[in-house]
Motif scaffolding. Sequence first.
Motif: not given
Length: 204
Positions: A163-171
């Motif tokens: 996912l794009p880095s700005f979403l910042n959802l781990p795993n």
Amino acid sequence: MTLIFCSTFKLSLSPDPNFFAYTQKSYWQTSRESAPFRESNYQPEVFLTFPYKKENSSLKAYKVSLLHESNGQDGEKSRSWNRLYLESFFQFSNLFVIPRVWYRIPEQERNDDNKDIQKYLGYGDLTLFYPYKKHTFELKLRNNLRLSEDNKGAVEFNWTFPLPSFLNLPNSFGYFQVFSGYADSLIDYDEDINKIGIGIAFSR
């Protein structure tokens, strides 16, 4: 037109090796006013996985499982069946080849919700799995091997990607799926379905 989204939940229990798993697929009929679930498919299973440790062998492991599948409904919408299956895992460089064959456990005719399900699902499937950097590509093929007008099958392609880095959802990963064929869901196992899906995968 009816718009349906599918969400999938998977759970495996340890200790190592795993011996129990649970998968649930729910189909949301979002075009209806109350957005009801069209169907949920439940798949608990118990299994044993046996590593194959012979040096230089492409065969890495095999798995024996007892799998139940049902949709929790009653009457004409009820669907359920039980299978024993044998699955093998082969590795060729980064490509994993996973053939699976199954045997349907017979039921009494009066209790059988889907007598002809093997006409559409056949007796096994073949999965090709290829991880590349942070992406995974999976192709699943199924056919009933009937060389006549009764030939039925399915093709499913899955791609997970960062996912794009700005979403910042781990795993978590983006998820894209294309399906064409029979038995995407139990309620429509005898219908030829074509679909494209996108979403988020919390495991892979």
